[in-house]
Design an enzyme around this catalytic site. Sequence first.
Site, short mmCIF file in Angstrom:
data_model
loop_
_atom_site.label_atom_id
_atom_site.label_comp_id
_atom_site.label_asym_id
_atom_site.label_seq_id
_atom_site.Cartn_x
_atom_site.Cartn_y
_atom_site.Cartn_z
N HIS A 366 0.80 -1.23 0.00
CA HIS A 366 0.00 0.00 0.00
C HIS A 366 0.82 1.27 0.00
O HIS A 366 0.26 2.36 0.11
CB HIS A 366 -0.92 0.06 1.22
N LYS A 547 -8.43 13.86 4.17
CA LYS A 547 -7.52 12.71 4.18
C LYS A 547 -6.50 12.97 5.28
O LYS A 547 -6.46 14.07 5.85
CB LYS A 547 -6.80 12.57 2.83
N ARG A 548 -5.67 11.95 5.62
CA ARG A 548 -4.63 12.21 6.59
C ARG A 548 -3.76 13.38 6.12
O ARG A 548 -3.59 13.60 4.92
CB ARG A 548 -3.77 10.96 6.80
N LYS A 553 0.63 14.63 0.38
CA LYS A 553 -0.75 14.86 -0.06
C LYS A 553 -1.00 16.34 -0.37
O LYS A 553 -2.00 16.70 -0.97
CB LYS A 553 -1.73 14.35 0.99
N THR A 655 -8.65 6.35 -2.10
CA THR A 655 -10.00 5.78 -2.22
C THR A 655 -11.04 6.87 -2.00
O THR A 655 -12.15 6.79 -2.51
CB THR A 655 -10.21 4.64 -1.20
N LYS A 659 -14.78 7.95 -3.88
CA LYS A 659 -16.04 8.26 -3.21
C LYS A 659 -16.59 9.59 -3.71
O LYS A 659 -17.81 9.74 -3.93
CB LYS A 659 -15.84 8.30 -1.69
C1 26V Z 1 2.42 1.94 7.87
C2 26V Z 1 2.74 1.88 9.16
C3 26V Z 1 4.15 1.78 9.48
C4 26V Z 1 4.34 1.20 10.83
C5 26V Z 1 3.50 1.89 11.86
C6 26V Z 1 2.04 1.83 11.55
C7 26V Z 1 1.73 1.91 10.12
C8 26V Z 1 0.43 1.99 9.75
C9 26V Z 1 0.11 2.05 8.43
C10 26V Z 1 1.12 2.04 7.50
C11 26V Z 1 0.83 2.01 6.07
C12 26V Z 1 0.12 3.12 5.56
C13 26V Z 1 -0.11 2.81 4.14
C14 26V Z 1 -1.42 3.29 3.69
O1 26V Z 1 -2.32 3.59 4.44
N1 26V Z 1 -1.53 3.35 2.41
C15 26V Z 1 -2.72 3.82 1.76
O2 26V Z 1 -3.44 2.68 1.36
C16 26V Z 1 -4.63 3.04 0.70
C17 26V Z 1 -5.37 1.76 0.42
O3 26V Z 1 -4.68 1.00 -0.50
C18 26V Z 1 -4.31 3.82 -0.55
O4 26V Z 1 -5.52 4.20 -1.15
C19 26V Z 1 -3.50 5.07 -0.22
O5 26V Z 1 -3.09 5.71 -1.39
C20 26V Z 1 -2.29 4.66 0.58
O6 26V Z 1 -1.61 5.81 1.05
#
Ligand code: 26V
Length: 810
Positions: A366, A547-548, A553, A655, A659
Amino acid sequence: MKRVEIAGKPPPVKDLIAPSPETFRSDILRHLTFTMGKDAAHASVYDWRLALSFALRDRIVEPWFAATRQTWDEGRKRVYYLSMEFLIGRILEDAAINLGLRDVAAAALETLGQDFRAIVEDEPDAALGNGGLGRLAACYMESMATLGCPGYGYGIRYEHGLFKQRFEGGRQVESPEDWLNQRHPWEFERPEAAYEVGFKGEVVREGGRAVWLPGETVRAEAHDTPVVGWAGRWANTLRLWAAKPTTLFDLDRFNRGDYAAAAEPEALARTLSRVLYPDDTTYAGKELRLKQEYFLTSAALQDILRRHLSAGYALEDLPQHVAIQMNDTHPAIAGPELIRLLVDQHGLGFDAAIDIAVACLGYTNHTLLPEALERWATYLMGNVLPRHLQIIEEIDAWHLRHHPTRPHWVGIVKHHEVRMGELAFITAHKVNGVSALHTDLVRQNLFSELEALHPGRIVNQTNGVTPRRWLRMANPALSGLITKAIGPGWEADLDRLKGLEAHVDDAAFRADFAAAKRTNKVALADWIARTQGVTVCPDAIFDVQVKRIHEYKRQLLNILETIAHWHAIRQNPQGDWVPRVRIFGGKAAPGYLAAKEIIRLINDVAAVINNDPVTGDLLKVVYPANYNVSMAERLIPAADLSEQISTAGKEASGTGNMKFALNGALTIGTLDGANVEIREQVGPDNFFLFGLTAAEVVERRKTPDHARQAILASQPLQDVLQMIAEGQFSPDEPARYHGLVHNMWHSDYFLVASDFTAYAEAQRAVEAAFRRPDDWWRMAALNTARMGFFSSDRAIRGYMAEIWGAASAL
Ligand code: 26V
């Protein structure tokens, strides 16, 4: 009894039998009396909500049992979706709609003098996720249920979900979220479904076999939430694990009066499922996080093997019956854990075990952001999971044996770190990206060497969103119009929205489309007035970026252009301006200071602009605190313009972008993530494109003073940076944003300056289009009509066919 026909694909196995409002009314009253122990005369909105939830839940149980029974009887393959995050939001109304009971419930409550809406809004969000990744998992659970794909979601039952956000003096302040301080009516506790999960300790050899003697153990206890699909035809289970101590407390110490020490085992275990990590921007090598990941994964795998063996199947046949999807690398310890269980507990050989693991496992990537890619120091991994580190090294050696040409820099363990991306790749039979562009970049950059060794392993599955929640539920005005135009059933067959194309040249239809949007805008304007104390005019362009908060972004690009626009209006207040409301929403990771600075700047700018009598209704900036799923359900249906403006190559998919377009907002966006495919689907004329491409971004960064050059080329941008630097938006502390402005001139890694002029021009094109209502509403309706591809049903069908080898049971 009335038979409810809910049309759509696939054909109904068994139609829902909807109760009459009278029957349902007595269901609610029964739960109010006997479950809540309340007299209707004294019941609070909370009591009514729980009574209603239990009455609805009762009606999920039958399809839920039926689905489980059918899966066993037919020996069907099950899909297991392992995710550290499920960002569900509210459940009540979504469940009611999928059961075909929303109107029945509302009518029943009305006869009881209760307001359905008020009850719905009393429910706290289940916020067990950070953003896109967690919300995607929730959409996918709903689509698996809708499609009759037998499956389980496995996650952690966090006591505290994503933190609550408020603003103090414009700054983000976090406080703990506490959704479980009330009764959670949707779950069933399963104390009998529990497993021990070990940590630390040592590995000894006994007769040539490895035996892991953990130094700590906790119990994982299951809590099951049924997930019902459209028309109640199928229901799956979301199984969330809560950590409990294996020994309750130390009675000796308690009797000696040392109460705090006596409660230690319990406290230690509980921390495991206490809080969701709130950072999805940077990897931080925290031991507790690794423990959480292993806790989820081990409990899930033990449960999966128990179910498989209890059906009488052989372990060798696991891949015929089980598909396991790893949602990012967070559960990537699944490979080593499955191998450990097969080898150490069931006596299989390593080579047989790894073949089984690879055949079962899939991995979804992701993010490409290097700072978010998980890697664990080997000393930490070896300390927390000593047996797994051995197995990881064996996997690495096995891979090298099979691929002797592997470049020396490729591998799982490098520079005293375990790289979870490589581990997940090597232990999975399919690796997927989440949009066409992202998958290309995964192939070309992130895993290019592994792709060469395993051609065909990387596949694309472009993300999708559930139209039940994100159109039917969130936007009743537009949903009603769609059903009127093309008939019922589009909710489960979203390609049918294409049928709207035949109506877009009909002025009456466009007027109805505009009216639906206006209804939503008026409702949002009321809510903004009530909660934010800002009046906004529903005739303005509602321009939304939610969004975050992250530098890539580029909320900064949005607010800088907002300032430029404000400045331009002030230079010529009598000009023919199109009124605008710029709406922001989103949380920053608590430790992400640059993101927090952007939040503060937006709030500071809002305070100045919203109190400027010169610009008045021509421009407002609104930033409601604590953006979450329920707020998204309010904002998205009311948006005219969707801001999808990330630096190209950085947003894996997005996503929210889907929406918005589905709800008839036009997109202003870069060629990033799924924007590329959205633009292809809706047509380039119906999308406001701007900015550098992913390839151009890479080139542009090679120019050492790209930021300075871009700023010097734009007088408006120079003026904006000057105003900020002078303290126009922070008069009490003029130097507040000197760091930010300095960074714009001298670094600007995310190319805000380089894309500024193109973005401003695209915004002028938006205004020009908004002045031509016929064109605008035609474009907006075409967006809705052409978004069928982005249903999560399409995405899940792709996973089932290309990754899971699973079939629909319907
Ligand atoms: C990474 C980490 C690193 C360790 C600590 C906790 C943590 C939590 C989440 C993440 C990954 C974040 C990646 C993420 O949210 N990606 C998003 O995924 C969406 C669904 O596929 C996508 O639409 C977004 O573009 C993408 O940023």
